[in-house]
Design an enzyme around this catalytic site. Sequence first.
Site, short mmCIF file in Angstrom:
data_model
loop_
_atom_site.label_atom_id
_atom_site.label_comp_id
_atom_site.label_asym_id
_atom_site.label_seq_id
_atom_site.Cartn_x
_atom_site.Cartn_y
_atom_site.Cartn_z
N LYS A 99 0.84 -1.20 0.00
CA LYS A 99 0.00 0.00 0.00
C LYS A 99 0.88 1.26 0.00
CE LYS A 99 -3.67 -2.59 2.24
NZ LYS A 99 -4.43 -2.93 3.47
N ASP A 123 -10.86 2.35 4.09
CA ASP A 123 -11.17 0.93 3.87
C ASP A 123 -12.68 0.71 3.77
OD1 ASP A 123 -8.98 -0.77 3.56
OD2 ASP A 123 -8.52 -0.78 5.71
N GLN A 130 -4.82 -2.06 9.68
CA GLN A 130 -4.59 -3.33 9.00
C GLN A 130 -5.12 -4.48 9.86
OE1 GLN A 130 -3.49 -3.62 5.85
NE2 GLN A 130 -3.82 -5.83 5.97
N1 GUN Z 1 -6.98 -7.44 5.88
C1 GUN Z 1 -7.35 -8.13 4.79
N2 GUN Z 1 -7.80 -7.30 3.83
C2 GUN Z 1 -7.72 -6.06 4.33
C3 GUN Z 1 -8.05 -4.78 3.81
O1 GUN Z 1 -8.53 -4.61 2.68
N3 GUN Z 1 -7.81 -3.74 4.63
C4 GUN Z 1 -7.30 -3.89 5.89
N4 GUN Z 1 -7.13 -2.82 6.64
N5 GUN Z 1 -7.00 -5.06 6.39
C5 GUN Z 1 -7.21 -6.13 5.62
#
Ligand code: GUN
Length: 283
Positions: A53, A120, A97
């Site tokens: 990211k 998100d 996350q």
């Molecule tokens: N864990 C698995 N997929 C994601 C996501 O798209 N965002 C976040 N923050 N954690 C995750």
Amino acid sequence: MPATVIDGKSLAASLRATLKRTVDALAARGVRPGLAAILAGDDPASRVYVRNKARACAETGVHSEVHEFAQEVCENALLERIARLNADRAVHGILVQLPLPRQLDAGRLLAALAPAKDVDGFHAANLGLLLQGRPGVVPGTPAGVMRLLEHAGVPLAGRHAVIVGRSNIVGKPLALLLLQKDATVTICHSKTADLACVTRQADILVAAAGRPKLIGAAMVKAGACVIDVGVNRLADGKIAGDVDFNAVKEVAGWITPVPGGVGPMTVAMLIVNTVRAAELSIA
Ligand code: GUN
């Protein structure tokens, strides 16, 4: 005839190029989009995701910062950091996350995010807006799946979409997005009786169960579009999706690979959401 492989890697790259131009235009107006990632604990996969990211931010000119915390961190420390980031005018998007260390309550932490900065789209306010079909932040993975379907020209209206997996971050929001496009949607899960009987009815089959090679050729209707959201690390260290790609590509009409399908689109859509949050902050 083998399936058309939908190339998420190249679609994500062209989306990032477009985003870079938007970010440059924002810079000319004195705004640089900023994303803060909260990474708690030492889950190796989470580290890789957060690094990817941050890389996508760098490529598109988005400011990024990673806030790291030890495995033993207490919830208050994270709540304090979220409050600080909510108030930080240089930060337009915040992500926590997942998964989090066991002592932490993900629901409480997500609820603490300012909904406008919840890039998100996991905050109840954003998921509620999605349910109502009103504008809000849409989670990256389902949004990325919709972009892939649109790009490939897969018809949705009146078609049967079957999603295997009922998570809050993929299965449930994706069902709502497909409904908005007039698909008939079925969600399957670990307790579904005769899974293959349901998946064989799918015109669009989305595998998001987190089980390697769960979907074999006998579970797929000829010509169906098969989208693989799975990211599973095998004993030999390789990454595999939820779909048996080599077998299913002989039956399906379209298929996404793993890696190089949904994954890069998830990250690109996060940047879309961050840039949008920055635009809305000055609107
Ligand atoms: N864990 C698995 N997929 C994601 C996501 O798209 N965002 C976040 N923050 N954690 C995750």
